[in-house]
Design a protein around this motif. Structure first.
Motif, PDB file in Angstrom:
ATOM      1  N   LEU A   1     -63.498   2.610  71.111  1.00 62.12           N
ATOM      2  CA  LEU A   1     -62.761   1.453  70.617  1.00 62.12           C
ATOM      3  C   LEU A   1     -61.257   1.661  70.803  1.00 62.12           C
ATOM      4  O   LEU A   1     -60.708   2.710  70.450  1.00 62.12           O
ATOM      5  CB  LEU A   1     -63.072   1.228  69.131  1.00 62.12           C
ATOM      6  CG  LEU A   1     -62.350   0.055  68.453  1.00 62.12           C
ATOM      7  CD1 LEU A   1     -62.799  -1.273  69.045  1.00 62.12           C
ATOM      8  CD2 LEU A   1     -62.595   0.087  66.941  1.00 62.12           C
ATOM      9  N   ILE A   2     -60.586   0.665  71.349  1.00 62.96           N
ATOM     10  CA  ILE A   2     -59.130   0.726  71.539  1.00 62.96           C
ATOM     11  C   ILE A   2     -58.457   0.455  70.191  1.00 62.96           C
ATOM     12  O   ILE A   2     -58.605  -0.619  69.620  1.00 62.96           O
ATOM     13  CB  ILE A   2     -58.665  -0.303  72.578  1.00 62.96           C
ATOM     14  CG1 ILE A   2     -59.309  -0.004  73.946  1.00 62.96           C
ATOM     15  CG2 ILE A   2     -57.146  -0.292  72.696  1.00 62.96           C
ATOM     16  CD1 ILE A   2     -59.049  -1.067  74.996  1.00 62.96           C
ATOM     17  N   LEU A   3     -57.699   1.444  69.700  1.00 59.25           N
ATOM     18  CA  LEU A   3     -57.035   1.298  68.400  1.00 59.25           C
ATOM     19  C   LEU A   3     -55.564   0.915  68.534  1.00 59.25           C
ATOM     20  O   LEU A   3     -54.958   0.453  67.569  1.00 59.25           O
ATOM     21  CB  LEU A   3     -57.150   2.605  67.599  1.00 59.25           C
ATOM     22  CG  LEU A   3     -58.569   3.056  67.244  1.00 59.25           C
ATOM     23  CD1 LEU A   3     -58.508   4.225  66.268  1.00 59.25           C
ATOM     24  CD2 LEU A   3     -59.398   1.920  66.668  1.00 59.25           C
ATOM     25  N   GLU A   4     -55.009   1.113  69.708  1.00 58.24           N
ATOM     26  CA  GLU A   4     -53.621   0.698  69.935  1.00 58.24           C
ATOM     27  C   GLU A   4     -53.440   0.342  71.407  1.00 58.24           C
ATOM     28  O   GLU A   4     -53.988   1.006  72.288  1.00 58.24           O
ATOM     29  CB  GLU A   4     -52.639   1.812  69.563  1.00 58.24           C
ATOM     30  CG  GLU A   4     -51.177   1.429  69.768  1.00 58.24           C
ATOM     31  CD  GLU A   4     -50.201   2.536  69.398  1.00 58.24           C
ATOM     32  OE1 GLU A   4     -49.056   2.501  69.905  1.00 58.24           O
ATOM     33  OE2 GLU A   4     -50.582   3.441  68.622  1.00 58.24           O
ATOM     34  N   VAL A   5     -52.699  -0.715  71.656  1.00 65.09           N
ATOM     35  CA  VAL A   5     -52.380  -1.106  73.027  1.00 65.09           C
ATOM     36  C   VAL A   5     -50.969  -1.695  73.036  1.00 65.09           C
ATOM     37  O   VAL A   5     -50.573  -2.386  72.096  1.00 65.09           O
ATOM     38  CB  VAL A   5     -53.410  -2.113  73.580  1.00 65.09           C
ATOM     39  CG1 VAL A   5     -53.401  -3.403  72.781  1.00 65.09           C
ATOM     40  CG2 VAL A   5     -53.170  -2.396  75.048  1.00 65.09           C
ATOM     41  N   SER A   6     -50.217  -1.378  74.080  1.00 62.53           N
ATOM     42  CA  SER A   6     -48.838  -1.852  74.118  1.00 62.53           C
ATOM     43  C   SER A   6     -48.322  -1.984  75.547  1.00 62.53           C
ATOM     44  O   SER A   6     -48.836  -1.350  76.477  1.00 62.53           O
ATOM     45  CB  SER A   6     -47.919  -0.883  73.344  1.00 62.53           C
ATOM     46  OG  SER A   6     -47.922   0.404  73.962  1.00 62.53           O
ATOM     47  N   ASP A   7     -47.334  -2.883  75.691  1.00 64.02           N
ATOM     48  CA  ASP A   7     -46.538  -2.923  76.914  1.00 64.02           C
ATOM     49  C   ASP A   7     -45.103  -2.691  76.439  1.00 64.02           C
ATOM     50  O   ASP A   7     -44.891  -2.155  75.357  1.00 64.02           O
ATOM     51  CB  ASP A   7     -46.718  -4.246  77.671  1.00 64.02           C
ATOM     52  CG  ASP A   7     -46.448  -5.456  76.791  1.00 64.02           C
ATOM     53  OD1 ASP A   7     -45.467  -5.411  76.009  1.00 64.02           O
ATOM     54  OD2 ASP A   7     -47.188  -6.446  76.859  1.00 64.02           O
ATOM     55  N   ASP A   8     -44.115  -3.090  77.193  1.00 64.95           N
ATOM     56  CA  ASP A   8     -42.746  -2.819  76.755  1.00 64.95           C
ATOM     57  C   ASP A   8     -42.242  -3.831  75.729  1.00 64.95           C
ATOM     58  O   ASP A   8     -41.121  -3.706  75.230  1.00 64.95           O
ATOM     59  CB  ASP A   8     -41.799  -2.786  77.958  1.00 64.95           C
ATOM     60  CG  ASP A   8     -41.714  -4.131  78.659  1.00 64.95           C
ATOM     61  OD1 ASP A   8     -42.696  -4.886  78.586  1.00 64.95           O
ATOM     62  OD2 ASP A   8     -40.670  -4.424  79.280  1.00 64.95           O
ATOM     63  N   LYS A   9     -43.052  -4.837  75.363  1.00 71.22           N
ATOM     64  CA  LYS A   9     -42.629  -5.839  74.395  1.00 71.22           C
ATOM     65  C   LYS A   9     -43.575  -5.988  73.204  1.00 71.22           C
ATOM     66  O   LYS A   9     -43.132  -6.182  72.084  1.00 71.22           O
ATOM     67  CB  LYS A   9     -42.474  -7.209  75.075  1.00 71.22           C
ATOM     68  CG  LYS A   9     -41.257  -7.317  75.979  1.00 71.22           C
ATOM     69  CD  LYS A   9     -41.158  -8.688  76.600  1.00 71.22           C
ATOM     70  CE  LYS A   9     -40.821  -9.762  75.593  1.00 71.22           C
ATOM     71  NZ  LYS A   9     -39.464  -9.650  75.056  1.00 71.22           N
ATOM     72  N   THR A  10     -44.882  -5.942  73.444  1.00 69.26           N
ATOM     73  CA  THR A  10     -45.862  -6.192  72.396  1.00 69.26           C
ATOM     74  C   THR A  10     -46.667  -4.933  72.071  1.00 69.26           C
ATOM     75  O   THR A  10     -47.147  -4.246  72.976  1.00 69.26           O
ATOM     76  CB  THR A  10     -46.833  -7.315  72.803  1.00 69.26           C
ATOM     77  OG1 THR A  10     -46.089  -8.515  73.043  1.00 69.26           O
ATOM     78  CG2 THR A  10     -47.857  -7.583  71.706  1.00 69.26           C
ATOM     79  N   VAL A  11     -46.809  -4.664  70.764  1.00 66.73           N
ATOM     80  CA  VAL A  11     -47.632  -3.545  70.294  1.00 66.73           C
ATOM     81  C   VAL A  11     -48.705  -4.101  69.367  1.00 66.73           C
ATOM     82  O   VAL A  11     -48.411  -4.855  68.447  1.00 66.73           O
ATOM     83  CB  VAL A  11     -46.792  -2.497  69.523  1.00 66.73           C
ATOM     84  CG1 VAL A  11     -47.697  -1.389  68.995  1.00 66.73           C
ATOM     85  CG2 VAL A  11     -45.711  -1.915  70.414  1.00 66.73           C
ATOM     86  N   ILE A  12     -49.964  -3.743  69.633  1.00 67.22           N
ATOM     87  CA  ILE A  12     -51.085  -4.139  68.779  1.00 67.22           C
ATOM     88  C   ILE A  12     -51.700  -2.855  68.233  1.00 67.22           C
ATOM     89  O   ILE A  12     -52.247  -2.049  68.990  1.00 67.22           O
ATOM     90  CB  ILE A  12     -52.141  -4.946  69.563  1.00 67.22           C
ATOM     91  CG1 ILE A  12     -51.491  -6.161  70.237  1.00 67.22           C
ATOM     92  CG2 ILE A  12     -53.258  -5.414  68.621  1.00 67.22           C
ATOM     93  CD1 ILE A  12     -52.436  -6.933  71.147  1.00 67.22           C
ATOM     94  N   LEU A  13     -51.600  -2.650  66.920  1.00 72.12           N
ATOM     95  CA  LEU A  13     -52.006  -1.392  66.293  1.00 72.12           C
ATOM     96  C   LEU A  13     -53.056  -1.626  65.212  1.00 72.12           C
ATOM     97  O   LEU A  13     -52.886  -2.501  64.360  1.00 72.12           O
ATOM     98  CB  LEU A  13     -50.791  -0.688  65.690  1.00 72.12           C
ATOM     99  CG  LEU A  13     -51.045   0.606  64.919  1.00 72.12           C
ATOM    100  CD1 LEU A  13     -51.606   1.684  65.837  1.00 72.12           C
ATOM    101  CD2 LEU A  13     -49.752   1.087  64.253  1.00 72.12           C
ATOM    102  N   CYS A  14     -54.129  -0.849  65.262  1.00 77.84           N
ATOM    103  CA  CYS A  14     -55.195  -0.951  64.263  1.00 77.84           C
ATOM    104  C   CYS A  14     -54.739  -0.316  62.945  1.00 77.84           C
ATOM    105  O   CYS A  14     -54.231   0.806  62.934  1.00 77.84           O
ATOM    106  CB  CYS A  14     -56.455  -0.246  64.773  1.00 77.84           C
ATOM    107  SG  CYS A  14     -57.852  -0.354  63.637  1.00 77.84           S
ATOM    108  N   SER A  15     -54.928  -1.034  61.836  1.00 71.97           N
ATOM    109  CA  SER A  15     -54.523  -0.535  60.526  1.00 71.97           C
ATOM    110  C   SER A  15     -55.701  -0.254  59.601  1.00 71.97           C
ATOM    111  O   SER A  15     -55.542   0.388  58.559  1.00 71.97           O
ATOM    112  CB  SER A  15     -53.582  -1.547  59.854  1.00 71.97           C
ATOM    113  OG  SER A  15     -54.226  -2.812  59.687  1.00 71.97           O
ATOM    114  N   LYS A  16     -56.905  -0.717  59.988  1.00 71.01           N
ATOM    115  CA  LYS A  16     -58.075  -0.510  59.132  1.00 71.01           C
ATOM    116  C   LYS A  16     -59.348  -0.637  59.953  1.00 71.01           C
ATOM    117  O   LYS A  16     -59.439  -1.483  60.841  1.00 71.01           O
ATOM    118  CB  LYS A  16     -58.095  -1.545  57.994  1.00 71.01           C
ATOM    119  CG  LYS A  16     -59.274  -1.431  57.046  1.00 71.01           C
ATOM    120  CD  LYS A  16     -59.217  -2.517  55.970  1.00 71.01           C
ATOM    121  CE  LYS A  16     -60.413  -2.436  55.028  1.00 71.01           C
ATOM    122  NZ  LYS A  16     -60.358  -3.500  53.992  1.00 71.01           N
ATOM    123  N   ILE A  17     -60.349   0.215  59.656  1.00 72.76           N
ATOM    124  CA  ILE A  17     -61.643   0.166  60.341  1.00 72.76           C
ATOM    125  C   ILE A  17     -62.766   0.279  59.308  1.00 72.76           C
ATOM    126  O   ILE A  17     -62.711   1.124  58.418  1.00 72.76           O
ATOM    127  CB  ILE A  17     -61.795   1.307  61.363  1.00 72.76           C
ATOM    128  CG1 ILE A  17     -60.752   1.188  62.464  1.00 72.76           C
ATOM    129  CG2 ILE A  17     -63.196   1.307  61.979  1.00 72.76           C
ATOM    130  CD1 ILE A  17     -60.769   2.339  63.455  1.00 72.76           C
TER     131      ILE A  17
END
Length: 306
Positions: free
Chosen positions: A238-254
């Motif tokens: 499972l991808i818990l974090e993904v980012s480019d140079d502008k947007t960060v999507i981070l998992c905070s709870k599972i």
């Protein structure tokens, strides 16, 4: 090379062992229970470039700039819920009570173009996705094949929420209807003739959407599903974090294998279009609005927010 191969074998072994643990068996032992999980993600997109351009535009007052920045922040800082099983998932923005005056078509349209709204369904077994979108008061159902990223598995690791995550990178084609991907134009692309410079009244002319961007993802082999937020998938965990140079999507709870199972079902409302067709509709309409904006002497023809 030998060390790399050993790392791959190790990751595959972990995935197989975890899959056996997570799947489990029913009380009769004759049927495997369906594994399901839920993950909460926080998504943030940087507005530094936008702020820089706004502050340098003489036609935008400090009050207008502050108002635009507040609306941008609300549209670009979101919480999403991912419900997933072995083959499918739904990714949806967490429902929040809207402030008075924000429940209008313009705000919802811009929110959708900034990654919010709608339900993103993807089936990794069939390699397809479906997402419902609202644009200019019309409902669309974008259905297409899942984009396959050529992930490069790296050796770097880090901890996210107690899970050991491994790094992966890829080059991702960009959706032209996702305005989070706006980047400032390169200096050579911004060069213009004096007459053109005088005519320009839209500060967005200094921005462009690139054709592709570099992506960095962190995945957890301990959770053996090739799922992730939005359209991200295809890694051995499972991808818990993904980012480019502008947007960060981070998992905070599972939460794994909760007693309460979510219904993982594809959206079905809206005019069915492909991703390419939807992008073309958005681009065409935005060009029309841009022309109206310029003909009106820089006055917008549609309000965003209250």
């Amino acid at each position: 090379m030998k060390r790399y191969l050993l790392s791959v074998v190790f990751l595959v072994s972990i995935s197989n062992l975890q899959a056996q643990k997570l799947q489990g068996t029913s009380s009769t032992g004759s049927q495997t229970q369906q594994f399901q999980g839920m993950a909460v993600y926080e998504s943030k997109t940087s507005t530094a470039d936008m702020k820089s351009r706004l502050s340098g535009n003489k036609e935008i007052t400090p009050e207008m700039q502050k108002s635009i920045e507040e609306r941008m922040k609300k549209m670009l800082e979101k919480t999403f819920i991912l419900n997933f099983d072995k083959t499918a998932s739904i990714y949806k923005e967490e429902e929040k009570l809207e402030a008075p005056g924000q429940n209008n078509g313009g705000f919802r349209m811009m929110s959708s173009m900034m990654g919010g709204g709608g339900t993103y369904y993807k089936n990794v077994k069939e390699k397809t996705f479906a997402v419902d979108k609202e644009f200019m008061g019309k409902e669309f159902l974008v259905k297409d094949s899942l984009p396959k990223l050529e992930w490069k598995l790296e050796g770097e690791t880090k901890q996210i929420g107690g899970y050991t995550c491994y790094k992966a990178t890829a080059l991702k084609p960009v959706s032209q209807s996702d305005f989070r991907n706006f980047r400032p134009k390169k200096e050579e692309a911004k060069k213009e003739k004096p007459a053109e410079k005088e005519k320009k009244t839209n500060f967005m002319d200094d921005f462009e959407i690139p054709k592709e961007i570099n992506i960095t993802a962190w995945y957890a082999p301990e959770i053996p599903v090739n799922q992730g937020p939005e359209g991200y998938w295809g890694l051995p965990g499972l991808i818990l974090e993904v980012s480019d140079d502008k947007t960060v999507i981070l998992c905070s709870k599972i939460v794994l294998n909760s007693k309460e199972k979510a219904e993982i079902k594809a959206p079905s409302k809206g005019k069915v279009v492909t991703q390419k067709e939807y992008d073309e509709i958005v681009i065409k309409k935005m060009e029309e609005m841009r022309e109206q904006f310029q003909k009106g002497g820089g006055r917008p023809t549609m309000r965003i927010g209250n």
